[in-house]
Design a protein around this motif. Structure first.
Motif, PDB file in Angstrom:
ATOM      1  N   ARG A   1       0.657  -1.403   0.281  1.00 42.19           N
ATOM      2  CA  ARG A   1       0.130   0.037  -0.131  1.00 42.19           C
ATOM      3  C   ARG A   1       1.132   1.396  -0.143  1.00 42.19           C
ATOM      4  NH1 ARG A   1       0.007   3.045   4.861  1.00 42.19           N
ATOM      5  NH2 ARG A   1       0.750   1.696   6.514  1.00 42.19           N
ATOM      6  N   ASP A   2       0.658   2.073  -1.021  1.00 45.48           N
ATOM      7  CA  ASP A   2       1.194   3.352  -0.370  1.00 45.48           C
ATOM      8  C   ASP A   2       1.107   4.164   0.844  1.00 45.48           C
ATOM      9  OD1 ASP A   2       1.163   3.617  -3.481  1.00 45.48           O
ATOM     10  OD2 ASP A   2      -0.760   5.404  -3.636  1.00 45.48           O
ATOM     11  N   LEU A   3       1.946   5.038   1.041  1.00 44.57           N
ATOM     12  CA  LEU A   3       1.448   4.824   2.629  1.00 44.57           C
ATOM     13  C   LEU A   3       1.823   6.645   3.091  1.00 44.57           C
ATOM     14  CD1 LEU A   3       6.445   4.936   3.382  1.00 44.57           C
ATOM     15  CD2 LEU A   3       3.936   3.150   3.675  1.00 44.57           C
ATOM     16  N   SER A   4       1.073   7.031   4.236  1.00 46.02           N
ATOM     17  CA  SER A   4       0.240   7.985   4.315  1.00 46.02           C
ATOM     18  C   SER A   4       1.844   9.379   3.983  1.00 46.02           C
ATOM     19  CB  SER A   4      -0.580   7.726   5.238  1.00 46.02           C
ATOM     20  OG  SER A   4       0.180   8.273   6.681  1.00 46.02           O
TER      21      SER A   4
ATOM     22  N   CYS B   1       7.174 -12.709   1.164  1.00 42.93           N
ATOM     23  CA  CYS B   1       7.979 -12.501   0.647  1.00 42.93           C
ATOM     24  C   CYS B   1       9.399 -14.168   0.801  1.00 42.93           C
ATOM     25  CB  CYS B   1       9.505 -11.713   0.935  1.00 42.93           C
ATOM     26  SG  CYS B   1       8.844 -10.076   0.522  1.00 42.93           S
ATOM     27  N   ASP B   2       9.884 -14.335   2.351  1.00 47.81           N
ATOM     28  CA  ASP B   2      10.265 -15.641   2.167  1.00 47.81           C
ATOM     29  C   ASP B   2      10.304 -17.220   1.865  1.00 47.81           C
ATOM     30  OD1 ASP B   2      12.102 -13.836   4.159  1.00 47.81           O
ATOM     31  OD2 ASP B   2      11.291 -14.595   5.935  1.00 47.81           O
ATOM     32  N   ALA B   3       8.717 -17.273   1.083  1.00 51.58           N
ATOM     33  CA  ALA B   3       8.319 -18.495   1.098  1.00 51.58           C
ATOM     34  C   ALA B   3       7.947 -18.185  -0.094  1.00 51.58           C
ATOM     35  CB  ALA B   3       6.806 -18.315   1.494  1.00 51.58           C
ATOM     36  N   TYR B   4       8.830 -16.874  -1.419  1.00 50.97           N
ATOM     37  CA  TYR B   4       8.322 -16.832  -3.100  1.00 50.97           C
ATOM     38  C   TYR B   4       9.438 -16.365  -3.157  1.00 50.97           C
ATOM     39  CZ  TYR B   4       3.037 -17.420  -2.834  1.00 50.97           C
ATOM     40  OH  TYR B   4       1.756 -18.369  -2.411  1.00 50.97           O
ATOM     41  N   TYR B   5      10.234 -16.245  -2.750  1.00 56.14           N
ATOM     42  CA  TYR B   5      11.804 -15.650  -2.627  1.00 56.14           C
ATOM     43  C   TYR B   5      11.960 -14.503  -3.600  1.00 56.14           C
ATOM     44  CZ  TYR B   5      12.255 -20.607  -2.302  1.00 56.14           C
ATOM     45  OH  TYR B   5      12.623 -22.578  -1.355  1.00 56.14           O
ATOM     46  N   LEU B   6      11.336 -13.672  -3.289  1.00 56.53           N
ATOM     47  CA  LEU B   6      10.798 -12.249  -3.530  1.00 56.53           C
ATOM     48  C   LEU B   6      11.626 -11.338  -2.753  1.00 56.53           C
ATOM     49  CD1 LEU B   6       7.840 -12.269  -3.803  1.00 56.53           C
ATOM     50  CD2 LEU B   6       8.656 -12.382  -5.584  1.00 56.53           C
ATOM     51  N   PRO B   7      12.275  -9.884  -3.238  1.00 57.19           N
ATOM     52  CA  PRO B   7      12.849  -8.984  -2.881  1.00 57.19           C
ATOM     53  C   PRO B   7      11.902  -8.268  -1.782  1.00 57.19           C
ATOM     54  CG  PRO B   7      13.206  -8.474  -4.484  1.00 57.19           C
ATOM     55  CD  PRO B   7      11.868  -9.820  -4.477  1.00 57.19           C
ATOM     56  N   ALA B   8      12.355  -6.822  -0.970  1.00 58.25           N
ATOM     57  CA  ALA B   8      11.348  -6.405  -0.308  1.00 58.25           C
ATOM     58  C   ALA B   8      10.344  -5.383  -1.692  1.00 58.25           C
ATOM     59  CB  ALA B   8      12.609  -4.911   0.096  1.00 58.25           C
ATOM     60  N   TRP B   9       9.547  -5.383  -1.084  1.00 60.22           N
ATOM     61  CA  TRP B   9       8.475  -4.575  -2.161  1.00 60.22           C
ATOM     62  C   TRP B   9       7.883  -3.358  -1.984  1.00 60.22           C
ATOM     63  CZ3 TRP B   9       3.405  -7.145  -1.777  1.00 60.22           C
ATOM     64  CH2 TRP B   9       3.533  -9.013  -2.331  1.00 60.22           C
ATOM     65  N   CYS B  10       7.540  -2.547  -3.065  1.00 65.28           N
ATOM     66  CA  CYS B  10       7.642  -1.095  -3.268  1.00 65.28           C
ATOM     67  C   CYS B  10       6.300  -0.998  -3.039  1.00 65.28           C
ATOM     68  CB  CYS B  10       8.370  -0.026  -3.471  1.00 65.28           C
ATOM     69  SG  CYS B  10       7.762  -0.797  -5.823  1.00 65.28           S
ATOM     70  N   SER B  11       5.773   0.621  -3.436  1.00 61.68           N
ATOM     71  CA  SER B  11       4.373   0.957  -3.565  1.00 61.68           C
ATOM     72  C   SER B  11       4.360   1.811  -4.627  1.00 61.68           C
ATOM     73  CB  SER B  11       4.000   2.385  -2.710  1.00 61.68           C
ATOM     74  OG  SER B  11       4.906   3.400  -2.695  1.00 61.68           O
ATOM     75  N   THR B  12       3.248   1.612  -5.122  1.00 58.76           N
ATOM     76  CA  THR B  12       2.874   1.956  -6.726  1.00 58.76           C
ATOM     77  C   THR B  12       3.046   3.234  -6.332  1.00 58.76           C
ATOM     78  OG1 THR B  12       0.660   0.572  -6.061  1.00 58.76           O
ATOM     79  CG2 THR B  12       0.283   2.170  -8.078  1.00 58.76           C
ATOM     80  N   SER B  13       2.613   4.535  -5.630  1.00 59.72           N
ATOM     81  CA  SER B  13       3.460   5.586  -5.821  1.00 59.72           C
ATOM     82  C   SER B  13       4.696   5.687  -6.092  1.00 59.72           C
ATOM     83  CB  SER B  13       2.871   6.328  -4.891  1.00 59.72           C
ATOM     84  OG  SER B  13       4.101   5.857  -3.449  1.00 59.72           O
ATOM     85  N   ASP B  14       5.485   4.254  -5.951  1.00 62.13           N
ATOM     86  CA  ASP B  14       7.388   4.851  -5.899  1.00 62.13           C
ATOM     87  C   ASP B  14       7.128   4.314  -6.644  1.00 62.13           C
ATOM     88  OD1 ASP B  14       7.456   4.388  -3.020  1.00 62.13           O
ATOM     89  OD2 ASP B  14       7.908   2.826  -2.444  1.00 62.13           O
TER      90      ASP B  14
END
Length: 269
Positions: free
Chosen positions: A156-159, A177-190
Motif C-alpha cells: 500500500r501507499d504510505l500516508s 517474501c521468504d516463501a516466494y523468494y522475493l526481495p523487498a516490495w515497493c508501493s505503486t506511488s514509488d
C-alpha cells in the motif's frame, strides 16, 4: 503463469471449479485490460511492431502479443528451463518467426537503446531487487513514443505522516517474501515517482486488487480436495511451502496491505 482479471461481483457467486476453469480466459482478459488501460493503439499503422516481454516466464504474454499485433516479440527470463519451454510452445504454435526467448537479466538487458515500441512486464517487478534500475532499463529499451506497461505486486501507499509500513505489515510481507523468494516490495506511488524522475509521459496507475483477489481463495479451496492434496504432496516441499503462504496473501489483500497494481507511461517522442 500470471493472475487473471475477474469481475469481483461475479466471482463471489461463482463455484471454485468454474473460477479455476475460467482462469485461462481471465489471464487473457488481464492482458487486454492492461493494453486498454495503457491506450496501446489497435490501428495497424500505429500498433507496436516490436515488443519486449521482461520476465516472460514460459512466454504466454509474448505469444499473445505477437499474434495480436503481428509484431516481433522478444522475451527474457532468468530461468533456462522457462526459456526452453517458451521456445517449444512457440514452435508448437507456429510462432518461431515472431517470438524468441533468451536467458537474460532484466536489470541489465541485452538490447540496444530505444528498440521496442511496447515494453511489457507482467508480474515480474516484484522479483526485482533494484526497482530503480529495473525501471531505468524499461525506459532505456523503449523507443521514442513507446509504451511501458508494468503489472506487479506492491504494498500500500504510505500516508503523508508515515515513513514506513507498520511492524505487523512488515512481518506479514516478510513471510510472503521468504516463501516466494522475493526481495523487498515497493508501493505503486514509488513506481510513479521513479517514472516521473525519468521524465516519462502519460504516467497512470490503478489498483486492480479486487479484480485478481478472487483467484487466491479458489486455489486454496481446490487444494483442500483429495486430488489437490495428493498433487501438493507430489510437487515437493517448495510448492507446499508456497501453498501454505497463500492464506497470508488473502490476508494481505483484505487488510489493504497488498496491492495488485498496473502502472503505465509513454516515452517522449
Amino acid at each position: 503463469m500470471h493472475h487473471g482479471f475477474y469481475d469481483p461481483n461475479a466471482a463471489s457467486t461463482t463455484t471454485t471449479d468454474s473460477l479455476l476453469s475460467d482462469h485461462r480466459s481471465a489471464q487473457i482478459r488481464i492482458i487486454e485490460e492492461a493494453l486498454r488501460f495503457a491506450g496501446v493503439p489497435e490501428n495497424p499503422m500505429k500498433r507496436p511492431k516490436s515488443i519486449v516481454d521482461v520476465g516472460c516466464g514460459i512466454g504466454g504474454s509474448s505469444r499473445y502479443l505477437a499474434r495480436k499485433y503481428e509484431a516481433q516479440c522478444q522475451g527474457i527470463t532468468l530461468s533456462p528451463v522457462q526459456a526452453q519451454m517458451a521456445e517449444g510452445l512457440a514452435a508448437s504454435q507456429g510462432l518461431v518467426n515472431k517470438v524468441s526467448f533468451q536467458v537474460a537479466d532484466a536489470l541489465n538487458q541485452p538490447f540496444p537503446d530505444a528498440q521496442f515500441d511496447l515494453v511489457w512486464s507482467m508480474e515480474s517487478g516484484e522479483h526485482m531487487p533494484d526497482k530503480a534500475k529495473f525501471v531505468n532499463e524499461l525506459a532505456r529499451v523503449a523507443a521514442p513514443g513507446g509504451t511501458i506497461i508494468i503489472v506487479t505486486w506492491c504494498h500500500r501507499d504510505l500516508s503523508p505522516s508515515e515513513e514506513s509500513l507498520r511492524p505487523d505489515e512488515t512481518a506479514l510481507l516478510k513471510k510472503i517474501c521468504d516463501a516466494y523468494y522475493l526481495p523487498a516490495w515497493c508501493s505503486t506511488s514509488d513506481y510513479v515517482k521513479l517514472l516521473q524522475s525519468l521524465s516519462l509521459e502519460d504516467i497512470k496507475a490503478e489498483d486492480w486488487s479486487e479484480h485478481v483477489a478472487p483467484f487466491w481463495p479458489a486455489v486454496i479451496r481446490s487444494a483442500l480436495t483429495w486430488n489437490g492434496f495428493i498433487s501438493l504432496l507430489r510437487s515437493g516441499w517448495k510448492t507446499i511451502k508456497r501453498a501454505l503462504v497463500m492464506p497470508l496473501m488473502i490476508q494481505g489483500y483484505r487488510k489493504g496491505l497488498i496491492k495488485f497494481a498496473i502502472i503505465t507511461c509513454r516515452k517522449p517522442e
